[in-house]
Scaffold this motif. Structure first.
Motif, PDB file in Angstrom:
ATOM      1  N   SER A   1      -5.664   1.383   4.748  1.00  0.00           N
ATOM      2  CA  SER A   1      -5.403   1.462   3.311  1.00  0.00           C
ATOM      3  C   SER A   1      -5.161   0.079   2.708  1.00  0.00           C
ATOM      4  O   SER A   1      -4.339  -0.687   3.204  1.00  0.00           O
TER       5      SER A   1
ATOM      6  N   HIS B   1      -2.966   5.329  -3.109  1.00  0.00           N
ATOM      7  CA  HIS B   1      -4.095   6.101  -2.610  1.00  0.00           C
ATOM      8  C   HIS B   1      -3.624   7.480  -2.186  1.00  0.00           C
ATOM      9  O   HIS B   1      -2.507   7.648  -1.695  1.00  0.00           O
TER      10      HIS B   1
ATOM     11  N   TYR C   1      -4.847  10.881   0.160  1.00  0.00           N
ATOM     12  CA  TYR C   1      -5.774  11.258   1.220  1.00  0.00           C
ATOM     13  C   TYR C   1      -5.737  12.755   1.487  1.00  0.00           C
ATOM     14  O   TYR C   1      -4.666  13.372   1.473  1.00  0.00           O
TER      15      TYR C   1
ATOM     16  N   SER D   1       0.846  -1.189   0.000  1.00  0.00           N
ATOM     17  CA  SER D   1       0.000   0.000   0.000  1.00  0.00           C
ATOM     18  C   SER D   1       0.883   1.241   0.000  1.00  0.00           C
ATOM     19  O   SER D   1       1.742   1.398   0.872  1.00  0.00           O
TER      20      SER D   1
ATOM     21  N   ASN E   1       0.686   5.351   0.032  1.00  0.00           N
ATOM     22  CA  ASN E   1      -0.283   6.382   0.361  1.00  0.00           C
ATOM     23  C   ASN E   1       0.350   7.761   0.400  1.00  0.00           C
ATOM     24  O   ASN E   1       1.374   7.966   1.059  1.00  0.00           O
TER      25      ASN E   1
END
Length: 258
Positions: A217, A222, A224, A164, A166
């Motif tokens: 997540s 991703h 945010y 992941s 982020n």
């Protein structure tokens, strides 16, 4: 034992996220703080919950504005750690002046906010691949480096589909970055700061928000917003990603060789 590495974790949001991680694990984790301020790191580690005898909380000094230092630190981590489950990168400076070169010939803002972060992730991928839970990476950053951060995470996420990646945009945070020395507008600092304080949040609040988002997540890339909510992201053209990637790889490897 779960392992978290926090780069730039001696102050601001990075510090707050390290504290959130320590609370989440009740201190029963291997927590590595990387930065320049040994005293601040010692105070941070002392604030962690008391852990069992197997837990390790440590500080590794590193001026991450120099890519050579980053390579040396990642080499040390590769020798000492079995894996990395969480990697949080928050080092940076908020300066509105022009170019200020490091001894390696890089603009200090770009070195801290982009090249050092890319190098940490790139060099530590083998350790993160060993995470049994799927490693999670968090980059806290601001608009001046937004596009390049998105490009690098888009590429990493494609190459490591079980991890992941982020990008957290913290918004207005009352961090140590905001000092009179960083203020270059004609409006006096003492007049602006009260207004900023009213519309901003503390590092602790921001750290809790983004650590919670990091925990939840899923694999992939991703982005945010300041409230920890997912933002839409339109992937960049692959050709653009590859051009930036090759440039970054060539430059950081050249500095490593020297």
């Amino acid at each position: 034992m779960i392992t978290g590495v926090f780069v730039g974790g001696t102050s601001g949001i990075g510090r707050a996220m390290a504290q959130a991680f320590a609370r989440h694990t009740n201190g029963n984790a291997h927590i590595v703080i990387i930065g320049r301020n040994k005293i601040a790191a010692a105070e941070l580690i002392a604030s962690f919950p008391k852990a069992d005898t197997n837990a390790i909380h440590e500080f590794i000094p590193c001026d991450v504005s120099l890519i050579t230092n980053v390579h040396n630190t990642t080499s040390e981590l590769a020798r000492r750690l079995q894996r990395i489950d969480y990697l949080v990168l928050s080092s940076g400076i908020l300066i509105f002046a022009g170019r200020n070169e490091t001894s390696e010939g890089l603009d200090d803002k770009m070195a801290l906010s982009y090249y050092s972060r890319w190098t940490f992730i790139h060099d530590l991928i083998p350790l993160m691949q060993k995470s049994e839970r799927g490693a999670k990476v968090n980059l806290l950053t601001y608009d001046h480096i937004l596009d390049k951060i998105n490009l690098l995470e888009q590429k990493f996420a494609k190459e490591e589909p079980n991890m992941s990646f982020n990008h957290a945009f913290p918004g207005f945070v009352r961090s140590p970055m905001l000092t009179p020395s960083t203020w270059y507008w004609k409006i006096p600092y003492y007049l602006v700061y009260p207004i900023f304080s009213f519309i901003s949040v503390t590092p602790e609040v921001s750290g809790d928000i983004h650590f919670a988002a990091l925990l939840e997540s899923p694999p992939g890339f991703h982005s945010y917003n300041p409230k920890g909510k997912l933002m839409q992201y339109k992937p960049a053209e692959e050709e653009t990603v590859e051009i930036v990637w090759e440039h970054t790889l060539e430059l950081t490897e050249r500095l490593h060789e020297h």
